[in-house]
Scaffold this motif. Structure first.
Motif, PDB file in Angstrom:
ATOM      1  N   ILE A 126      26.105  49.325  30.686  1.00  0.00           N
ATOM      2  CA  ILE A 126      24.947  48.509  31.065  1.00  0.00           C
ATOM      3  C   ILE A 126      25.265  47.025  30.925  1.00  0.00           C
ATOM      4  CG2 ILE A 126      22.600  47.862  30.381  1.00  0.00           C
ATOM      5  CD1 ILE A 126      22.179  50.834  29.617  1.00  0.00           C
ATOM      6  N   ALA A 127      25.853  46.647  29.791  1.00  0.00           N
ATOM      7  CA  ALA A 127      26.198  45.246  29.562  1.00  0.00           C
ATOM      8  C   ALA A 127      27.220  44.767  30.594  1.00  0.00           C
ATOM      9  CB  ALA A 127      26.744  45.071  28.148  1.00  0.00           C
ATOM     10  N   PHE A 128      28.196  45.613  30.882  1.00  0.00           N
ATOM     11  CA  PHE A 128      29.234  45.266  31.850  1.00  0.00           C
ATOM     12  C   PHE A 128      28.624  45.070  33.241  1.00  0.00           C
ATOM     13  CE2 PHE A 128      32.513  46.204  34.941  1.00  0.00           C
ATOM     14  CZ  PHE A 128      33.632  45.565  34.441  1.00  0.00           C
ATOM     15  N   PHE A 131      26.543  41.853  33.416  1.00  0.00           N
ATOM     16  CA  PHE A 131      27.420  40.688  33.417  1.00  0.00           C
ATOM     17  C   PHE A 131      28.110  40.527  34.777  1.00  0.00           C
ATOM     18  CE2 PHE A 131      31.305  38.305  32.544  1.00  0.00           C
ATOM     19  CZ  PHE A 131      30.787  37.229  31.813  1.00  0.00           C
ATOM     20  N   THR A 132      28.505  41.640  35.383  1.00  0.00           N
ATOM     21  CA  THR A 132      29.144  41.605  36.693  1.00  0.00           C
ATOM     22  C   THR A 132      28.190  41.039  37.742  1.00  0.00           C
ATOM     23  OG1 THR A 132      30.484  43.540  36.128  1.00  0.00           O
ATOM     24  CG2 THR A 132      30.301  42.995  38.449  1.00  0.00           C
ATOM     25  N   PHE A 133      26.924  41.410  37.643  1.00  0.00           N
ATOM     26  CA  PHE A 133      25.888  40.905  38.552  1.00  0.00           C
ATOM     27  C   PHE A 133      25.857  39.380  38.540  1.00  0.00           C
ATOM     28  CE2 PHE A 133      21.493  39.361  38.951  1.00  0.00           C
ATOM     29  CZ  PHE A 133      21.117  39.883  40.185  1.00  0.00           C
ATOM     30  N   TRP A 134      25.856  38.791  37.351  1.00  0.00           N
ATOM     31  CA  TRP A 134      25.800  37.334  37.224  1.00  0.00           C
ATOM     32  C   TRP A 134      27.130  36.687  37.580  1.00  0.00           C
ATOM     33  CZ3 TRP A 134      21.552  34.757  37.242  1.00  0.00           C
ATOM     34  CH2 TRP A 134      20.380  35.333  36.745  1.00  0.00           C
ATOM     35  N   LEU A 135      28.217  37.374  37.314  1.00  0.00           N
ATOM     36  CA  LEU A 135      29.536  36.823  37.613  1.00  0.00           C
ATOM     37  C   LEU A 135      29.696  36.588  39.115  1.00  0.00           C
ATOM     38  CD1 LEU A 135      32.173  36.061  36.133  1.00  0.00           C
ATOM     39  CD2 LEU A 135      33.010  38.362  36.615  1.00  0.00           C
ATOM     40  N   GLY A 136      29.233  37.534  39.921  1.00  0.00           N
ATOM     41  CA  GLY A 136      29.291  37.371  41.363  1.00  0.00           C
ATOM     42  C   GLY A 136      28.402  36.245  41.851  1.00  0.00           C
ATOM     43  N   MET A 137      27.203  36.136  41.262  1.00  0.00           N
ATOM     44  CA  MET A 137      26.300  35.037  41.607  1.00  0.00           C
ATOM     45  C   MET A 137      26.961  33.686  41.333  1.00  0.00           C
ATOM     46  SD  MET A 137      23.633  32.923  41.780  1.00  0.00           S
ATOM     47  CE  MET A 137      22.042  33.675  41.996  1.00  0.00           C
ATOM     48  N   PHE A 138      27.582  33.555  40.136  1.00  0.00           N
ATOM     49  CA  PHE A 138      28.244  32.295  39.781  1.00  0.00           C
ATOM     50  C   PHE A 138      29.391  31.981  40.738  1.00  0.00           C
ATOM     51  CE2 PHE A 138      26.989  32.830  35.034  1.00  0.00           C
ATOM     52  CZ  PHE A 138      25.707  32.402  35.340  1.00  0.00           C
ATOM     53  N   ALA A 139      30.151  33.010  41.118  1.00  0.00           N
ATOM     54  CA  ALA A 139      31.311  32.796  41.990  1.00  0.00           C
ATOM     55  C   ALA A 139      30.879  32.356  43.393  1.00  0.00           C
ATOM     56  CB  ALA A 139      32.156  34.061  42.057  1.00  0.00           C
ATOM     57  N   VAL A 174      33.194  30.806  35.677  1.00  0.00           N
ATOM     58  CA  VAL A 174      34.021  31.876  36.242  1.00  0.00           C
ATOM     59  C   VAL A 174      35.483  31.667  35.877  1.00  0.00           C
ATOM     60  CG1 VAL A 174      34.837  32.956  38.380  1.00  0.00           C
ATOM     61  CG2 VAL A 174      32.430  32.322  38.144  1.00  0.00           C
ATOM     62  N   GLY A 175      35.955  30.411  35.957  1.00  0.00           N
ATOM     63  CA  GLY A 175      37.345  30.099  35.613  1.00  0.00           C
ATOM     64  C   GLY A 175      37.662  30.399  34.158  1.00  0.00           C
ATOM     65  N   VAL A 176      36.747  30.050  33.268  1.00  0.00           N
ATOM     66  CA  VAL A 176      36.937  30.331  31.841  1.00  0.00           C
ATOM     67  C   VAL A 176      37.028  31.826  31.602  1.00  0.00           C
ATOM     68  CG1 VAL A 176      35.820  30.227  29.572  1.00  0.00           C
ATOM     69  CG2 VAL A 176      35.881  28.196  31.023  1.00  0.00           C
ATOM     70  N   TYR A 177      36.180  32.589  32.286  1.00  0.00           N
ATOM     71  CA  TYR A 177      36.184  34.045  32.138  1.00  0.00           C
ATOM     72  C   TYR A 177      37.511  34.647  32.597  1.00  0.00           C
ATOM     73  CZ  TYR A 177      34.793  38.942  32.749  1.00  0.00           C
ATOM     74  OH  TYR A 177      34.724  40.304  32.693  1.00  0.00           O
ATOM     75  N   LEU A 178      38.022  34.185  33.735  1.00  0.00           N
ATOM     76  CA  LEU A 178      39.291  34.701  34.250  1.00  0.00           C
ATOM     77  C   LEU A 178      40.459  34.328  33.336  1.00  0.00           C
ATOM     78  CD1 LEU A 178      38.900  34.040  38.088  1.00  0.00           C
ATOM     79  CD2 LEU A 178      38.793  36.241  36.893  1.00  0.00           C
ATOM     80  N   SER A 203      38.600  42.108  36.140  1.00  0.00           N
ATOM     81  CA  SER A 203      37.787  40.889  36.253  1.00  0.00           C
ATOM     82  C   SER A 203      37.701  40.407  37.690  1.00  0.00           C
ATOM     83  CB  SER A 203      38.371  39.781  35.363  1.00  0.00           C
ATOM     84  OG  SER A 203      38.329  40.150  34.008  1.00  0.00           O
ATOM     85  N   LEU A 204      38.837  40.411  38.381  1.00  0.00           N
ATOM     86  CA  LEU A 204      38.847  39.990  39.782  1.00  0.00           C
ATOM     87  C   LEU A 204      38.044  40.960  40.651  1.00  0.00           C
ATOM     88  CD1 LEU A 204      42.575  38.862  40.161  1.00  0.00           C
ATOM     89  CD2 LEU A 204      40.549  37.388  40.191  1.00  0.00           C
ATOM     90  N   THR A 205      38.143  42.251  40.330  1.00  0.00           N
ATOM     91  CA  THR A 205      37.379  43.250  41.083  1.00  0.00           C
ATOM     92  C   THR A 205      35.883  43.078  40.837  1.00  0.00           C
ATOM     93  OG1 THR A 205      39.231  44.793  40.788  1.00  0.00           O
ATOM     94  CG2 THR A 205      37.169  45.705  41.608  1.00  0.00           C
ATOM     95  N   GLN A 206      35.509  42.726  39.602  1.00  0.00           N
ATOM     96  CA  GLN A 206      34.109  42.420  39.304  1.00  0.00           C
ATOM     97  C   GLN A 206      33.580  41.338  40.243  1.00  0.00           C
ATOM     98  OE1 GLN A 206      34.778  41.838  34.810  1.00  0.00           O
ATOM     99  NE2 GLN A 206      32.595  42.282  34.940  1.00  0.00           N
ATOM    100  N   ILE A 207      34.334  40.267  40.371  1.00  0.00           N
ATOM    101  CA  ILE A 207      33.906  39.141  41.203  1.00  0.00           C
ATOM    102  C   ILE A 207      33.790  39.562  42.661  1.00  0.00           C
ATOM    103  CG2 ILE A 207      34.564  36.853  42.046  1.00  0.00           C
ATOM    104  CD1 ILE A 207      35.876  36.356  39.330  1.00  0.00           C
ATOM    105  N   ILE A 208      34.751  40.345  43.138  1.00  0.00           N
ATOM    106  CA  ILE A 208      34.745  40.781  44.541  1.00  0.00           C
ATOM    107  C   ILE A 208      33.541  41.680  44.824  1.00  0.00           C
ATOM    108  CG2 ILE A 208      35.967  42.170  46.253  1.00  0.00           C
ATOM    109  CD1 ILE A 208      38.594  41.222  44.947  1.00  0.00           C
ATOM    110  N   VAL A 209      33.317  42.673  43.952  1.00  0.00           N
ATOM    111  CA  VAL A 209      32.218  43.625  44.155  1.00  0.00           C
ATOM    112  C   VAL A 209      30.870  42.914  44.126  1.00  0.00           C
ATOM    113  CG1 VAL A 209      30.977  45.571  43.130  1.00  0.00           C
ATOM    114  CG2 VAL A 209      33.459  45.649  43.325  1.00  0.00           C
ATOM    115  N   SER A 210      30.648  42.111  43.099  1.00  0.00           N
ATOM    116  CA  SER A 210      29.362  41.425  42.965  1.00  0.00           C
ATOM    117  C   SER A 210      29.156  40.384  44.058  1.00  0.00           C
ATOM    118  CB  SER A 210      29.265  40.766  41.587  1.00  0.00           C
ATOM    119  OG  SER A 210      27.992  40.193  41.398  1.00  0.00           O
ATOM    120  N   SER A 211      30.224  39.711  44.452  1.00  0.00           N
ATOM    121  CA  SER A 211      30.113  38.723  45.539  1.00  0.00           C
ATOM    122  C   SER A 211      29.702  39.401  46.835  1.00  0.00           C
ATOM    123  CB  SER A 211      31.449  37.994  45.730  1.00  0.00           C
ATOM    124  OG  SER A 211      31.778  37.228  44.590  1.00  0.00           O
TER     125      SER A 211
END
Length: 317
Positions: A126-128, A131-139, A174-178, A203-211
C-alpha cells in the motif's frame, strides 16, 4: 469454527463494499441532473466517446503495475489476475470516494489477506503504491511545468506567477529519490520501522508506470473537450496536472468541485463555461462512474459466488 467465522466475515465485507459502491454512485450522480448527464454524453461524437473509454480502460490496466511493482519490491508473488482484480476495485474506490489510505487500503487488505499475504506485507504494498502514484505526478508535472510553464490564476493565491518553481521542486525530489535508489543500499530506520530504497530498475519503472497513468488520465478529458478549443495536449496536460494536484491535496472525493474550478479558471477564455463543464461531466461519467459501476458488479458477483460456496459447504457438512 474460526475458519467459518472468517469466511462469513469475508462475504459480509464484500457486501459492505458493494453497498458503499452503490452509495458512491448515487452520490456522484446527485451532483448532476440525470437529463443533463445523458444529454451531454449524447452530444459527444461516438468516436471521441469510444476513444475516451478505451483510454480509461488502458489507464486502469496501467494502474495494476502499482501493485505488481509493490509485490516485486517486497519479494512476494501473487497471481496477476488476483492483483488486477484487487487493484481495479481499490483504484475505483480511491479515485471516486477519496481518502485513498482508508478506502483503497481497506480493499487491498480485505482481498490480499484472504490470499495469504501478511498484514505487514500488505502495508508495504500500500505504501509503495501510494508513493508511486505521487512519484509519477512529480515526474510528469515537473517536466511539463518546467518546459511549458502556465500562469497561476490569481484566485488560487499562490506565492508565484507561474508553475515553473513547482516543476523545479518536483524534479529535484524525483532526482533525490533516484540517487538514493542508486547509492543507498542499507535500510534506513525510522523509529521502529525500517525503510529500504528499491533498486534503480524498480524506481525507474515506478516513474514510467505512474507517468503513463497520469498521461492517460489527462488524455481521457482532453479527447472529450469541445472540438473548437484551440489547445495542444501538452498545454492541457499542465492544466490538468495542476487541477488534479489541487483536487487530490484537498482530499475531496474525486477532487469534485476543486478540480472543475481550476480547469474553468484556466480554460474559460478559450471556450464557454457550459461546454467545458459538459466535457468534465462526461469525463467523470467515463473515468469515475463507469469503472465504479463495473467494480460494483464485480463485488456483487464475488459476494454471490462466496455466499453460494458457503451454502454448498454447509449442505455438504
Amino acid at each position: 469454527m474460526l475458519k467459518k467465522l472468517q469466511f462469513n466475515f469475508s462475504s459480509l465485507f464484500s457486501l459492505l463494499l458493494l453497498v458503499v459502491c452503490l452509495w458512491a454512485i448515487s452520490n456522484e450522480l446527485r451532483e448532476y441532473n440525470y437529463h443533463d448527464l445523458f444529454l451531454t454524453l449524447a452530444k459527444i461524437p461516438k468516436q471521441r466517446l469510444s476513444g475516451s473509454i478505451f483510454l480509461t480502460a488502458l489507464g486502469y490496466l496501467v494502474m495494476v503495475g502499482y501493485d505488481l511493482l509493490g509485490f516485486s519490491y517486497i519479494g512476494r508473488s501473487l497471481s496477476w489476475t488476483k492483483v488486477a482484480f484487487t487493484n481495479f476495485i481499490s483504484s475505483t474506490f480511491s479515485n471516486t470516494i477519496g481518502f485513498a489510505l482508508l478506502t483503497g487500503s481497506a480493499v487491498r487488505y480485505r482481498f490480499y489477506s484472504s490470499w495469504g499475504i501478511s498484514a505487514f506485507a500488505i502495508a508495504q504494498v500500500i505504501a509503495f503504491a501510494n508513493f508511486t502514484f505521487w512519484l509519477g505526478m512529480f515526474a510528469v508535472a515537473g517536466i511539463v511545468f518546467l518546459t511549458n510553464p502556465l500562469k497561476v490564476p490569481s484566485q488560487l493565491h499562490l506565492p508565484f506567477l507561474t508553475v515553473r518553481p513547482v516543476g523545479i521542486l518536483f524534479l529535484l525530489l524525483v532526482g533525490v529519490y533516484l540517487l538514493a535508489s542508486l547509492f543507498i543500499k542499507q535500510p534506513i530506520r525510522v523509529r521502529l520501522q525500517e525503510f529500504r530504497f528499491p533498486s534503480l530498475r524498480i524506481s525507474l519503472t515506478q516513474i514510467i508506470v505512474s507517468s503513463c497513468d497520469w498521461i492517460l488520465a489527462a488524455a481521457v478529458l482532453y479527447i472529450l473537450l469541445p472540438p473548437n478549443i484551440a489547445l495542444s495536449y501538452l498545454d492541457f496536460l499542465g492544466i490538468y496536472l495542476l487541477a488534479m494536484f489541487a483536487g487530490v491535496v484537498s482530499n475531496v472525493p474525486g477532487g469534485l468541485g476543486v478540480f472543475e474550478t481550476v480547469i474553468l479558471l484556466l480554460l474559460s477564455y478559450r471556450a464557454s463555461a457550459v461546454s467545458i463543464l459538459g466535457s468534465m461531466l462526461a469525463y467523470r461519467g467515463v473515468y469515475y462512474f463507469l469503472p465504479l459501476l463495473l467494480a460494483g458488479g464485480m463485488l456483487g458477483f464475488y459476494a454471490l459466488r462466496h455466499s453460494t460456496k458457503t451454502l454448498s459447504n454447509k449442505s455438504n457438512n
